[in-house]
Design a protein around this motif. Structure first.
Motif, PDB file in Angstrom:
ATOM      1  N   UNK A   1      -2.856   4.196   3.518  1.00 37.18           N
ATOM      2  CA  UNK A   1      -3.886   3.116   3.316  1.00 37.18           C
ATOM      3  C   UNK A   1      -5.313   3.562   3.372  1.00 37.18           C
ATOM      4  N   UNK A   2      -6.030   3.213   2.329  1.00 39.16           N
ATOM      5  CA  UNK A   2      -7.227   3.904   2.134  1.00 39.16           C
ATOM      6  C   UNK A   2      -8.195   2.893   1.839  1.00 39.16           C
ATOM      7  N   UNK A   3      -9.306   2.910   2.951  1.00 39.19           N
ATOM      8  CA  UNK A   3     -10.461   1.554   2.813  1.00 39.19           C
ATOM      9  C   UNK A   3     -11.057   1.930   1.572  1.00 39.19           C
ATOM     10  N   UNK A   4     -11.447   2.923   1.248  1.00 30.55           N
ATOM     11  CA  UNK A   4     -12.396   3.218   0.137  1.00 30.55           C
ATOM     12  C   UNK A   4     -11.819   2.655  -0.949  1.00 30.55           C
ATOM     13  N   UNK A   5     -10.727   2.614  -1.195  1.00 30.38           N
ATOM     14  CA  UNK A   5      -9.719   1.848  -2.177  1.00 30.38           C
ATOM     15  C   UNK A   5     -10.011   0.587  -2.278  1.00 30.38           C
ATOM     16  N   UNK A   6     -11.053   0.091  -2.210  1.00 36.23           N
ATOM     17  CA  UNK A   6     -11.293  -1.538  -2.003  1.00 36.23           C
ATOM     18  C   UNK A   6     -10.929  -2.179  -3.266  1.00 36.23           C
ATOM     19  N   UNK A 322      -6.447   9.645  -0.373  1.00 32.00           N
ATOM     20  CA  UNK A 322      -6.699   8.284   0.376  1.00 32.00           C
ATOM     21  C   UNK A 322      -6.748   8.542   1.922  1.00 32.00           C
ATOM     22  N   UNK A 323      -6.881   7.531   2.576  1.00 37.08           N
ATOM     23  CA  UNK A 323      -7.109   7.651   3.908  1.00 37.08           C
ATOM     24  C   UNK A 323      -5.831   7.639   4.411  1.00 37.08           C
ATOM     25  N   UNK A 324      -5.787   9.071   5.176  1.00 39.58           N
ATOM     26  CA  UNK A 324      -4.644   9.658   5.566  1.00 39.58           C
ATOM     27  C   UNK A 324      -4.490   9.277   7.144  1.00 39.58           C
ATOM     28  N   UNK A 325      -5.479   8.676   7.862  1.00 38.88           N
ATOM     29  CA  UNK A 325      -5.268   8.207   9.185  1.00 38.88           C
ATOM     30  C   UNK A 325      -4.739   7.038   9.540  1.00 38.88           C
ATOM     31  N   UNK A 326      -4.585   6.082   8.666  1.00 43.81           N
ATOM     32  CA  UNK A 326      -4.144   4.889   8.657  1.00 43.81           C
ATOM     33  C   UNK A 326      -4.922   3.801   9.160  1.00 43.81           C
ATOM     34  N   UNK A 327      -6.216   4.206   9.258  1.00 34.14           N
ATOM     35  CA  UNK A 327      -7.195   3.190  10.004  1.00 34.14           C
ATOM     36  C   UNK A 327      -8.121   2.500   8.986  1.00 34.14           C
ATOM     37  N   UNK A 328      -8.241   1.211   8.920  1.00 37.31           N
ATOM     38  CA  UNK A 328      -9.225   0.512   8.120  1.00 37.31           C
ATOM     39  C   UNK A 328     -10.352   0.041   8.725  1.00 37.31           C
ATOM     40  N   UNK A 381      -4.438  -1.367  10.971  1.00 40.58           N
ATOM     41  CA  UNK A 381      -3.743   0.129  11.128  1.00 40.58           C
ATOM     42  C   UNK A 381      -2.473   0.006  10.418  1.00 40.58           C
ATOM     43  N   UNK A 382      -2.413   1.022   9.621  1.00 42.98           N
ATOM     44  CA  UNK A 382      -0.988   1.143   8.948  1.00 42.98           C
ATOM     45  C   UNK A 382       0.025   1.506   9.994  1.00 42.98           C
ATOM     46  N   UNK A 383       1.019   0.916   9.489  1.00 41.66           N
ATOM     47  CA  UNK A 383       2.394   1.210  10.496  1.00 41.66           C
ATOM     48  C   UNK A 383       3.060   2.678  10.115  1.00 41.66           C
ATOM     49  N   UNK A 384       3.408   3.506  11.346  1.00 40.06           N
ATOM     50  CA  UNK A 384       3.690   4.672  11.282  1.00 40.06           C
ATOM     51  C   UNK A 384       2.598   5.587  10.865  1.00 40.06           C
ATOM     52  N   UNK A 385       1.652   5.318  11.115  1.00 40.33           N
ATOM     53  CA  UNK A 385       0.500   6.069  10.566  1.00 40.33           C
ATOM     54  C   UNK A 385      -0.009   6.954  11.837  1.00 40.33           C
ATOM     55  N   UNK A 386      -0.556   8.184  11.765  1.00 39.13           N
ATOM     56  CA  UNK A 386      -0.998   8.873  12.855  1.00 39.13           C
ATOM     57  C   UNK A 386      -2.020   7.997  13.773  1.00 39.13           C
ATOM     58  N   UNK A 387      -2.883   7.617  13.564  1.00 35.09           N
ATOM     59  CA  UNK A 387      -3.528   6.428  14.027  1.00 35.09           C
ATOM     60  C   UNK A 387      -2.953   5.391  15.242  1.00 35.09           C
ATOM     61  N   UNK A 388      -1.686   4.948  14.369  1.00 32.03           N
ATOM     62  CA  UNK A 388      -0.943   3.710  14.964  1.00 32.03           C
ATOM     63  C   UNK A 388      -0.305   4.687  16.236  1.00 32.03           C
ATOM     64  N   UNK A 389       0.442   5.812  15.725  1.00 35.74           N
ATOM     65  CA  UNK A 389       1.526   6.403  16.775  1.00 35.74           C
ATOM     66  C   UNK A 389       0.572   6.920  17.892  1.00 35.74           C
ATOM     67  N   UNK A 390      -0.654   7.281  17.943  1.00 37.10           N
ATOM     68  CA  UNK A 390      -1.422   7.787  18.956  1.00 37.10           C
ATOM     69  C   UNK A 390      -2.062   6.683  19.868  1.00 37.10           C
ATOM     70  N   UNK A 415     -14.849   7.105   6.380  1.00 36.50           N
ATOM     71  CA  UNK A 415     -13.747   7.057   5.739  1.00 36.50           C
ATOM     72  C   UNK A 415     -13.702   8.413   4.873  1.00 36.50           C
ATOM     73  N   UNK A 416     -14.401   8.952   4.534  1.00 34.62           N
ATOM     74  CA  UNK A 416     -14.092  10.102   3.545  1.00 34.62           C
ATOM     75  C   UNK A 416     -13.512  11.266   4.414  1.00 34.62           C
ATOM     76  N   UNK A 417     -13.908  11.371   5.919  1.00 38.58           N
ATOM     77  CA  UNK A 417     -13.339  12.309   6.854  1.00 38.58           C
ATOM     78  C   UNK A 417     -11.968  11.927   6.948  1.00 38.58           C
ATOM     79  N   UNK A 418     -11.676  10.680   7.170  1.00 40.03           N
ATOM     80  CA  UNK A 418     -10.223  10.296   7.178  1.00 40.03           C
ATOM     81  C   UNK A 418      -9.338  10.465   5.965  1.00 40.03           C
ATOM     82  N   UNK A 419     -10.014  10.910   4.900  1.00 35.84           N
ATOM     83  CA  UNK A 419      -9.356  11.274   3.637  1.00 35.84           C
ATOM     84  C   UNK A 419      -9.332  12.682   3.337  1.00 35.84           C
TER      85      UNK A 419
END
Length: 448
Positions: A1-6, A322-328, A381-390, A415-419
């Protein structure tokens, strides 16, 4: 999930979004033949200063819309001409139903030195569509076709300005490093031909070229044309449309080619939903090329002569992320922090904003001042993402990222840090129900 891809493209499907011939045109005041207007580039989207009936606003420049749309924020409808209004209904992208809107005519709109005295504007309300918290700055509306049709519009993504030039003043000589591509129009929206390679199959596609869609590429799955997602994908939230949230698969294509320009391993989204099924039936449309691709060019739109010109810029070969954290995240309200002070030799007080304490209540000490900073809230929060799991939860407020207070970042910078790169370590300090928590995880590339 990438917030910046709005996703900001709004596809009005009712007759009320057609062009009205009685509207006057934009023209440049004075004797100048062209005008440059600086813009902000946020999440790949062009944010222009626009004046409507003497009220200063911010609009997104969106080639995917016909008439300007004003959003219902800050009770903004009083800016419109109330003498010529009617209630209508619009349908756009998203999982919701039609939305109620006001159609207002005879408005004065100015962009730089370009002005129009008889502008029709649609104001939407009774909807959650508010891009200000999603982009981190006030966003009041969008404008597209009405500006593009009246000028040759040059978009300089590198220097962050657009240039509006009168058609009869534009020099038509093509530069040596430029490519011209034909445009076709359906409902006053520009389409061009491109080619994608999926699992070694080259597939011609007809796509909307959309400055208001911040993804690189959208494709509508169609097995009869071999336009299908590979097994290498993940389910994701794609963004927001006029009628609600958008979801689909995020993946990659082997190659995206526009003329001789080729992008290897381009990101692609395969959106799903009833509104997408409707779009598939529009003029054999296969998808959208958005601003993640467009920002890699200097782009010149010439609607009158039905073509677009591309010239590569310094961003052409940059990686697709893209946003690899899973957080919007959204900018949702404000939070209170303490800036402590110290005394200088001359007895004056100096506040040290580098020493800031996050607080959940108001203490009694007097060696500080209270300061108000934006609150960046986790809204998806995207399912199965690093943020969700932690253990990150909806409603969490991000206070620090990798030891640095987010008050020193814009929303886009976070958001760019999360990407970042696969495996990058992320440390978050968050506030949840007036308690402070710390989490650590690593970014994960779901498409690797």
């Amino acid at each position: 999930m990438r917030f910046s891809k709005l996703i900001l493209a709004i596809y009005c499907l009712l007759w009320t979004c057609s062009v009205f011939s009685q509207d006057s045109k934009f023209y440049i005041q004075g004797n100048a033949s062209s005008d440059k207007i600086d813009f902000q580039l946020i999440n790949n989207l062009i944010i222009l200063p626009v004046v409507v009936n003497d009220v200063e606003l911010s609009f997104i420049l969106d080639s995917g819309v016909t008439k300007p749309i004003l959003f219902n924020i800050l009770d903004g409808f009083e800016v419109l001409n109330k003498q010529s209004q009617e209630t209508i209904f619009l349908k756009g992208l998203g999982e919701g139903e039609v939305v109620e809107a006001v159609k207002s005519e005879n408005n004065i709109m100015q962009i730089g030195d370009a002005i129009k005295f008889n502008q029709t504007i649609f104001a939407v309300y009774n909807t959650g569509l508010d891009y200000s918290p999603k982009l981190g700055i006030p966003i009041h509306g969008i404008i597209g076709y009405d500006l593009f049709k009246d000028f040759v519009v040059e978009i300089n993504y590198s220097r962050k300005h657009i240039k509006l030039t009168k058609h009869d003043s534009y020099k038509k000589k093509l530069c040596n490093k430029c490519e011209k591509h034909d445009l076709r129009f359906y409902n006053n929206k520009p389409y061009l031909n491109a080619v994608v390679t999926i699992e070694e199959k080259e597939i011609p596609i007809n796509v909307l070229i959309d400055t208001g869609a911040s993804d690189a590429l959208w494709l509508f799955e169609d097995e009869s044309k071999d336009i299908v997602s590979t097994d290498n994908y993940f389910e994701d939230f794609l963004g927001y449309g006029l009628s609600g949230s958008l979801y689909g698969k995020r993946s990659k294509v082997d190659v995206l080619a526009i003329g001789s320009y080729e992008f290897s391993e381009s990101l692609v989204a395969f959106p799903v939903g009833a509104s997408i099924e409707t779009l598939k039936r529009i003029k054999d449309r296969n998808g959208t090329i958005g601003a993640e691709i467009l920002k890699r060019f200097h782009v010149i739109f010439d609607y009158k002569n039905s073509h677009v010109i591309f010239r590569k810029n310094a961003s052409f070969n940059k990686d697709f992320n893209y946003n690899k954290s899973g957080i919007d995240l959204e900018h949702n309200g404000f939070r209170v922090v303490k800036d402590y002070y110290y005394t200088l030799d001359n007895g004056r007080l100096q506040f040290n904003t580098d020493v800031t304490e996050h607080i959940t209540n108001i203490p009694s000490s007097e060696n500080y001042r209270l300061n108000v900073k934006p609150a960046f809230e986790v809204v998806k929060i995207r399912e199965n993402s690093p943020a969700k799991k932690i253990g990150i939860e909806l409603g969490d407020i991000i206070l620090e990222v990798n030891g640095k207070d987010v008050k020193d970042h814009t929303l886009q910078e976070v958001i760019e840090i999360f990407s970042g790169k696969d495996g990058k370590k992320i440390r978050l300090l968050i506030e949840r129900q007036q308690k402070i928590f710390e989490y650590t995880f690593r970014l994960k590339d779901m498409l690797n």
